[in-house]
Motif scaffolding. Sequence first.
Motif, mmCIF file in Angstrom:
data_model
loop_
_atom_site.group_PDB
_atom_site.id
_atom_site.type_symbol
_atom_site.label_atom_id
_atom_site.label_comp_id
_atom_site.label_asym_id
_atom_site.label_seq_id
_atom_site.Cartn_x
_atom_site.Cartn_y
_atom_site.Cartn_z
ATOM 1 N N CYS B 368 0.791 -1.146 0.152
ATOM 2 C CA CYS B 368 0.145 0.063 -0.124
ATOM 3 C C CYS B 368 1.074 1.153 0.049
ATOM 4 C CB CYS B 368 -0.924 0.148 1.173
ATOM 5 S SG CYS B 368 -1.713 -1.504 1.951
ATOM 6 N N ASP B 369 0.705 1.963 -0.911
ATOM 7 C CA ASP B 369 1.424 3.371 -1.008
ATOM 8 C C ASP B 369 0.462 4.601 -0.915
ATOM 9 O OD1 ASP B 369 3.639 1.879 -3.386
ATOM 10 O OD2 ASP B 369 3.982 2.048 -1.139
ATOM 11 N N ALA B 370 0.761 5.510 -0.229
ATOM 12 C CA ALA B 370 -0.153 6.609 -0.058
ATOM 13 C C ALA B 370 0.597 7.790 -0.154
ATOM 14 C CB ALA B 370 -1.206 6.699 1.305
ATOM 15 N N LEU B 371 -0.002 8.838 -0.934
ATOM 16 C CA LEU B 371 0.501 10.301 -0.963
ATOM 17 C C LEU B 371 -0.244 11.196 -0.194
ATOM 18 C CD1 LEU B 371 1.760 10.956 -4.791
ATOM 19 C CD2 LEU B 371 3.243 10.266 -2.693
ATOM 20 N N ILE B 372 0.315 12.105 0.761
ATOM 21 C CA ILE B 372 -0.461 12.978 1.189
ATOM 22 C C ILE B 372 0.036 14.303 0.627
ATOM 23 C CG2 ILE B 372 -1.615 14.063 3.398
ATOM 24 C CD1 ILE B 372 -0.479 11.710 4.956
ATOM 25 N N MET B 373 -0.910 15.119 0.145
ATOM 26 C CA MET B 373 -0.275 16.307 -0.763
ATOM 27 C C MET B 373 -0.311 17.382 0.232
ATOM 28 S SD MET B 373 0.213 15.007 -3.572
ATOM 29 C CE MET B 373 0.310 16.268 -4.599
ATOM 30 N N ASP B 374 -1.027 17.630 1.304
ATOM 31 C CA ASP B 374 -1.085 18.685 2.063
ATOM 32 C C ASP B 374 -1.292 18.646 3.555
ATOM 33 O OD1 ASP B 374 -3.926 18.882 2.431
ATOM 34 O OD2 ASP B 374 -3.855 19.392 0.363
ATOM 35 N N PRO B 375 -0.999 19.641 4.347
ATOM 36 C CA PRO B 375 -1.343 19.341 5.508
ATOM 37 C C PRO B 375 -2.656 19.150 6.215
ATOM 38 C CG PRO B 375 0.149 21.312 5.578
ATOM 39 C CD PRO B 375 -0.371 20.873 4.028
ATOM 40 N N LEU B 376 -3.685 19.360 5.193
ATOM 41 C CA LEU B 376 -5.277 19.502 5.764
ATOM 42 C C LEU B 376 -5.656 17.990 5.433
ATOM 43 C CD1 LEU B 376 -6.498 22.505 3.607
ATOM 44 C CD2 LEU B 376 -6.498 22.150 5.975
ATOM 45 N N GLU B 397 3.533 -4.459 3.096
ATOM 46 C CA GLU B 397 4.191 -3.138 3.373
ATOM 47 C C GLU B 397 3.371 -1.969 2.849
ATOM 48 O OE1 GLU B 397 7.495 -4.696 0.995
ATOM 49 O OE2 GLU B 397 7.136 -3.447 -0.592
ATOM 50 N N ALA B 398 3.681 -1.098 3.469
ATOM 51 C CA ALA B 398 2.909 0.250 3.346
ATOM 52 C C ALA B 398 3.910 1.412 3.541
ATOM 53 C CB ALA B 398 1.737 0.485 4.052
ATOM 54 N N TYR B 399 3.679 2.406 2.833
ATOM 55 C CA TYR B 399 4.407 3.561 2.843
ATOM 56 C C TYR B 399 3.701 4.914 2.553
ATOM 57 C CZ TYR B 399 8.822 6.521 1.963
ATOM 58 O OH TYR B 399 9.576 7.508 2.019
ATOM 59 N N VAL B 400 3.673 5.969 3.582
ATOM 60 C CA VAL B 400 2.967 7.186 3.320
ATOM 61 C C VAL B 400 3.958 8.059 3.228
ATOM 62 C CG1 VAL B 400 1.260 8.559 4.567
ATOM 63 C CG2 VAL B 400 1.158 6.008 4.946
ATOM 64 N N SER B 401 3.738 9.052 2.457
ATOM 65 C CA SER B 401 4.838 10.288 2.384
ATOM 66 C C SER B 401 4.149 11.265 1.546
ATOM 67 C CB SER B 401 6.042 9.810 1.716
ATOM 68 O OG SER B 401 5.758 9.557 0.438
ATOM 69 N N ARG B 402 4.732 12.496 1.179
ATOM 70 C CA ARG B 402 4.450 13.495 0.290
ATOM 71 C C ARG B 402 5.150 13.297 -0.821
ATOM 72 N NH1 ARG B 402 6.986 19.256 1.735
ATOM 73 N NH2 ARG B 402 6.714 19.361 -0.355
ATOM 74 N N VAL B 403 4.875 14.101 -1.700
ATOM 75 C CA VAL B 403 5.603 14.012 -3.198
ATOM 76 C C VAL B 403 6.995 14.715 -2.997
ATOM 77 C CG1 VAL B 403 5.688 15.134 -5.472
ATOM 78 C CG2 VAL B 403 3.588 14.225 -4.531
ATOM 79 N N GLY B 404 8.150 13.900 -3.366
ATOM 80 C CA GLY B 404 9.482 14.323 -2.787
ATOM 81 C C GLY B 404 9.837 15.723 -3.642
ATOM 82 N N GLU B 405 10.637 16.336 -2.653
ATOM 83 C CA GLU B 405 10.791 17.617 -3.013
ATOM 84 C C GLU B 405 11.999 17.789 -4.212
ATOM 85 O OE1 GLU B 405 10.368 20.440 0.391
ATOM 86 O OE2 GLU B 405 11.972 21.594 -0.752
ATOM 87 N N GLU B 406 12.873 16.938 -3.902
ATOM 88 C CA GLU B 406 14.056 16.563 -4.808
ATOM 89 C C GLU B 406 13.448 16.327 -6.308
ATOM 90 O OE1 GLU B 406 13.777 15.366 -1.355
ATOM 91 O OE2 GLU B 406 14.228 13.377 -2.583
ATOM 92 N N GLN B 407 12.497 15.461 -6.371
ATOM 93 C CA GLN B 407 11.958 15.071 -7.676
ATOM 94 C C GLN B 407 11.346 16.201 -8.278
ATOM 95 O OE1 GLN B 407 9.160 11.608 -6.467
ATOM 96 N NE2 GLN B 407 10.391 10.384 -7.273
#
Lengths: 155, 458
Positions: B368-376, B397-407
Amino acid sequence: MRKIVKKYSKPGKWKVVILFEKRGEEKEWEGIIDARGEGEYELLVVADHRVGETRGRVTVKTVVGRNARVKIRGVIKIAKKAQETENFLEMRGLMLSSTSQVMAEPELEIEANNVKASHAASVGPVDSEQIGYLRSRGLSEAEAIDKIVLGWLGV
Amino acid sequence: MKQILNENSGTGSYRYKSQRGLSENLVREISRKKGEPAWMLKMRLVALEQFEAMPIPSWGADLSQIKWGEIYYYLRPVDLPYKSWKEVPDSVRRVFTAIGVPEAEKAFLAGVTAQFDSEKIYGSLKASLAKQGVVFLSMDEGLTQYPEIVKKYFGKIVPYGDNKLAALNTAVWSGGSFVYVPAGIQVDLPLQAYFRINAEKAGQFERTLIVVEEGARVHYVEGCSAPAYSSASLHAAVVEVIVKERAKVRYTTVQNWYKTVYNLVTKRATVAKDATMEWVDCNLGSRVTMKYPSCILQGEGAHGEMLSMAVAGNGQDQDTGAKMIHLAPRTTSRIISKSISQKGGRASYRGQVKMGPAALGSRSKVTCDALIMDPLSRSDTYPNNQILTGSSQIEHEAYVSRVGEEQIKYLMSRGLTEEEAQTLIIRGFLEPIVAELPLEYAVELNRLVKLEMIGSVG
């Protein structure tokens, strides 16, 4: 990172809360459930990130023997203002018998967006190739499994 | 296109419009209008009692705002389904044209049914398939024309007591698809069904039954949408799929209900020896979606797969996942779930992998992969893994994060704007799911995701 290790070797029910209240805190926690004896083992571990820039690592390992039932519930909670938090929750189960039972529930409740939170869980039987190798070195099957379990538990 | 999708054509020309709310009389009326056999009416009435007795689930999304007494449970736009698009009334046809259904039918599909509120308004199936014994009708037609098959399987995979919404569906179901594929038949092009809620405060309760005999293969695709109303409507569907030995079935859904629809669905497949069931589930719309397609892996060597994506925007709660129940030896399953929450939306993965005591040598992998785009916004995962035999294996396995700034910075250094970079990364994130959709849907889905994502930067 400071690491706390807790071992549980008799059936029972436990709850552990790992609290992150100070900015920059780093905590590592490892729980080892040696469930080689029959019975029910239940563990709830919660990593509660209330403030930002905290890092956590939670690992739960269990070896489950005949007629043993292990339930592991691991929760990573990240509050809205706990930005730049990181945590990795890992659950590993090694089953020794066809009557071993494991219930693994790794949960995430994430309300902040600038975080890295992940978890992994894997449960399976002892690798038969590893047993074969040790037996070819003269160990009995029981001795081989014992050695593999000790190595796996990391103790 | 979005504009046409958000319009409604009114219910003035409807053949039948029920009173609001639910009652035994309404259920009897529905059954009478459809000319159903006595056993179906009996099941509807028992299910109605069950619905009234059961509580709303205490877990999952918030269902407390549903006004059960204000919903229209049965709306019939036309009396008989049309067989050619030319005959379909203009107001109805333009919706389907905007989505591209008639075009797709000519070029890409083996058959099409289109449903408007409670009834099918159009249906077709390639003659060559019909000759081979393939059946693709609305559920109502299936009940009338193939009563023995329907009676054999209806309610056996999802019984009316399964949950409150399944009980409701069993009581007031109308429309949905009936698909039957005889042994050995390979249906190469997809069968497509499109569901449209048109009336305000309407409820749509489609019931789908798909029976695929030994060694056969079929791909069923469904799309759905509703106009932009301020009041809530309800979509509570039940899908039962029977996959027999060595058969292969894929069920693809592209859900794009308007953001006031409650989408509460029970979907379940039984999978026999060496057979495969694949769910491909894309959730973009609705106010609340609760949907956990399941595979009951009953036969040795059965395989179940779920590819799911969900985008939760402002005011949306996508509570989705999958269940894989391993009951036989050497069964395998794979769940890939990708979700994006933005502008205050909430996306949750809720799944179960269960290895029964007889599931020796079985394996499962969940990602499961999740992207959270903003603090809301918010993302949660609630996996429940039960391993009841020592000789099976589960990985999760699961991974939660935001869109990578370096990318983003890297793409911007190559000349893209921040918004373009964001869109590209999101498309890459969703690509494993989108790659599995029929081509014209993939194009459509990419466009829909892009529409959702505009303005989510920052």
